[in-house]
Design a protein around this motif. Structure first.
Motif, mmCIF file in Angstrom:
data_model
loop_
_atom_site.group_PDB
_atom_site.id
_atom_site.type_symbol
_atom_site.label_atom_id
_atom_site.label_comp_id
_atom_site.label_asym_id
_atom_site.label_seq_id
_atom_site.Cartn_x
_atom_site.Cartn_y
_atom_site.Cartn_z
ATOM 1 N N GLU A 208 0.835 -1.203 0.000
ATOM 2 C CA GLU A 208 0.000 0.000 0.000
ATOM 3 C C GLU A 208 0.872 1.256 0.000
ATOM 4 O OE1 GLU A 208 -2.509 -0.715 3.384
ATOM 5 O OE2 GLU A 208 -4.034 -1.722 2.159
ATOM 6 N N GLN A 209 1.972 1.227 0.745
ATOM 7 C CA GLN A 209 2.898 2.366 0.746
ATOM 8 C C GLN A 209 3.550 2.522 -0.624
ATOM 9 O OE1 GLN A 209 3.400 4.695 3.213
ATOM 10 N NE2 GLN A 209 4.544 5.761 1.620
ATOM 11 N N LEU A 210 3.914 1.412 -1.256
ATOM 12 C CA LEU A 210 4.483 1.459 -2.603
ATOM 13 C C LEU A 210 3.484 2.069 -3.579
ATOM 14 C CD1 LEU A 210 6.736 0.775 -4.638
ATOM 15 C CD2 LEU A 210 5.690 -1.493 -4.867
ATOM 16 N N ALA A 211 2.212 1.686 -3.454
ATOM 17 C CA ALA A 211 1.174 2.258 -4.322
ATOM 18 C C ALA A 211 1.034 3.754 -4.095
ATOM 19 C CB ALA A 211 -0.166 1.560 -4.080
ATOM 20 N N HIS A 212 1.203 4.185 -2.854
ATOM 21 C CA HIS A 212 1.160 5.620 -2.552
ATOM 22 C C HIS A 212 2.369 6.334 -3.139
ATOM 23 C CE1 HIS A 212 0.387 9.313 -0.361
ATOM 24 N NE2 HIS A 212 1.626 9.284 0.059
ATOM 25 N N ASP A 213 3.554 5.732 -3.030
ATOM 26 C CA ASP A 213 4.794 6.329 -3.548
ATOM 27 C C ASP A 213 4.866 6.293 -5.065
ATOM 28 O OD1 ASP A 213 5.491 6.656 -0.910
ATOM 29 O OD2 ASP A 213 6.951 5.006 -0.892
ATOM 30 N N HIS A 214 4.271 5.296 -5.673
ATOM 31 C CA HIS A 214 4.323 5.098 -7.129
ATOM 32 C C HIS A 214 2.887 5.146 -7.640
ATOM 33 C CE1 HIS A 214 5.259 3.172 -10.984
ATOM 34 N NE2 HIS A 214 6.505 3.506 -10.734
ATOM 35 N N PRO A 215 2.371 6.340 -7.919
ATOM 36 C CA PRO A 215 0.935 6.505 -8.184
ATOM 37 C C PRO A 215 0.396 5.791 -9.420
ATOM 38 C CG PRO A 215 2.114 8.570 -8.509
ATOM 39 C CD PRO A 215 3.091 7.594 -7.952
ATOM 40 N N PHE A 216 1.249 5.280 -10.292
ATOM 41 C CA PHE A 216 0.747 4.614 -11.487
ATOM 42 C C PHE A 216 0.540 3.126 -11.266
ATOM 43 C CE2 PHE A 216 3.001 8.375 -13.019
ATOM 44 C CZ PHE A 216 1.933 9.017 -13.597
ATOM 45 N N LEU A 217 0.738 2.675 -10.038
ATOM 46 C CA LEU A 217 0.535 1.274 -9.707
ATOM 47 C C LEU A 217 -0.935 0.921 -9.915
ATOM 48 C CD1 LEU A 217 2.435 -0.914 -8.426
ATOM 49 C CD2 LEU A 217 1.253 -0.435 -6.309
ATOM 50 N N LEU A 218 -1.189 -0.110 -10.692
ATOM 51 C CA LEU A 218 -2.571 -0.528 -10.946
ATOM 52 C C LEU A 218 -3.052 -1.480 -9.875
ATOM 53 C CD1 LEU A 218 -2.669 -1.296 -14.766
ATOM 54 C CD2 LEU A 218 -3.712 0.605 -13.556
ATOM 55 N N THR A 219 -2.347 -2.591 -9.747
ATOM 56 C CA THR A 219 -2.790 -3.606 -8.806
ATOM 57 C C THR A 219 -1.591 -4.374 -8.268
ATOM 58 O OG1 THR A 219 -4.312 -5.466 -8.513
ATOM 59 C CG2 THR A 219 -3.189 -5.348 -10.602
ATOM 60 N N SER A 220 -1.717 -4.816 -7.041
ATOM 61 C CA SER A 220 -0.719 -5.684 -6.421
ATOM 62 C C SER A 220 -1.454 -6.866 -5.826
ATOM 63 C CB SER A 220 0.016 -4.966 -5.291
ATOM 64 O OG SER A 220 0.744 -3.879 -5.772
ATOM 65 N N ARG A 221 -0.896 -8.036 -6.024
ATOM 66 C CA ARG A 221 -1.421 -9.234 -5.379
ATOM 67 C C ARG A 221 -0.280 -9.802 -4.558
ATOM 68 N NH1 ARG A 221 -4.118 -12.938 -9.744
ATOM 69 N NH2 ARG A 221 -2.052 -12.780 -10.655
ATOM 70 N N TYR A 222 -0.597 -10.363 -3.414
ATOM 71 C CA TYR A 222 0.481 -10.794 -2.533
ATOM 72 C C TYR A 222 0.109 -12.040 -1.744
ATOM 73 C CZ TYR A 222 -2.366 -8.682 1.109
ATOM 74 O OH TYR A 222 -3.400 -8.383 1.959
ATOM 75 N N ALA A 223 1.137 -12.706 -1.280
ATOM 76 C CA ALA A 223 1.023 -13.826 -0.350
ATOM 77 C C ALA A 223 2.190 -13.674 0.622
ATOM 78 C CB ALA A 223 1.098 -15.155 -1.102
#
Length: 184
Positions: free
Chosen positions: A97-112
């Motif tokens: 979520e922090q990466l998405a905030h820092d890199h505003p063009f992030l579309l989606t992240s999926r994680y495990a």
């Protein structure tokens, strides 16, 4: 003014004066000999010394008839896969979520617990530039976003047309989850 391509000098470099008329002798990037990059002669022959030509601003993405500007940025769809030692899901989610905030063009992240996949659009001149930025993304944001010390294990960079062809055919990197950060 035959043989003049609008915007050539004004669109490269970004620091030149736009919309003014100026003279150009034989000392410029292409000189006054009528030569073009790649050795092709310009239509209309060479200009005479002191001939004036208007420089015109050209918006990014504009195309000249029959040619593709080499420095026009394009959109690239990037899928970056990372994996490593297990980490608490809450920490992985918060970091993404922090990466998405820092890199505003992030579309989606999926994680495990031990891997993640990040999809986003990158604007770059060519595939090499887009891939270079993607390969630096995880490492450059690892400290600031608190990302796990995982390594990049996969990278796909495709142009916009290919992305849309895959989606239309039903086999591409379809947006499996809505925009945002989601578990696998």
């Amino acid at each position: 003014m035959s043989g003049v391509r609008p915007g050539t000098a004004a669109s490269r470099g970004g620091t030149g004066t736009r919309g003014v008329t100026g003279t150009r002798g034989g000392t410029g990037a292409r000189g006054g000999t009528g030569a073009r990059p790649g050795g092709a002669a310009r239509a209309g022959g060479s200009r005479t010394a002191g001939e004036e030509r208007a420089l015109t601003s050209v918006a990014a993405g504009d195309r000249f008839r029959g040619e593709e500007p080499e420095h026009t940025p394009r959109l690239w769809h990037v899928t970056l896969s990372v994996s490593g030692a297990r980490a608490p899901l809450t920490e992985v989610r918060r970091a993404l979520e922090q990466l998405a905030h820092d890199h505003p063009f992030l579309l989606t992240s999926r994680y495990a617990e031990d891997h993640a996949e990040i999809r986003y659009w990158e604007e770059a001149r060519d595939l090499h530039d887009a891939a270079a930025v993607a390969l630096r993304l995880w490492g450059e944001h690892r400290q600031t976003a608190g990302l796990p010390p995982w390594e990049i294990v996969g990278l796909e960079v495709i142009d916009r047309a290919t992305y849309h062809q895959r989606i239309a055919a039903g086999y591409g990197p379809a947006p499996a989850t809505p925009v945002g950060v989601h578990p696998f």
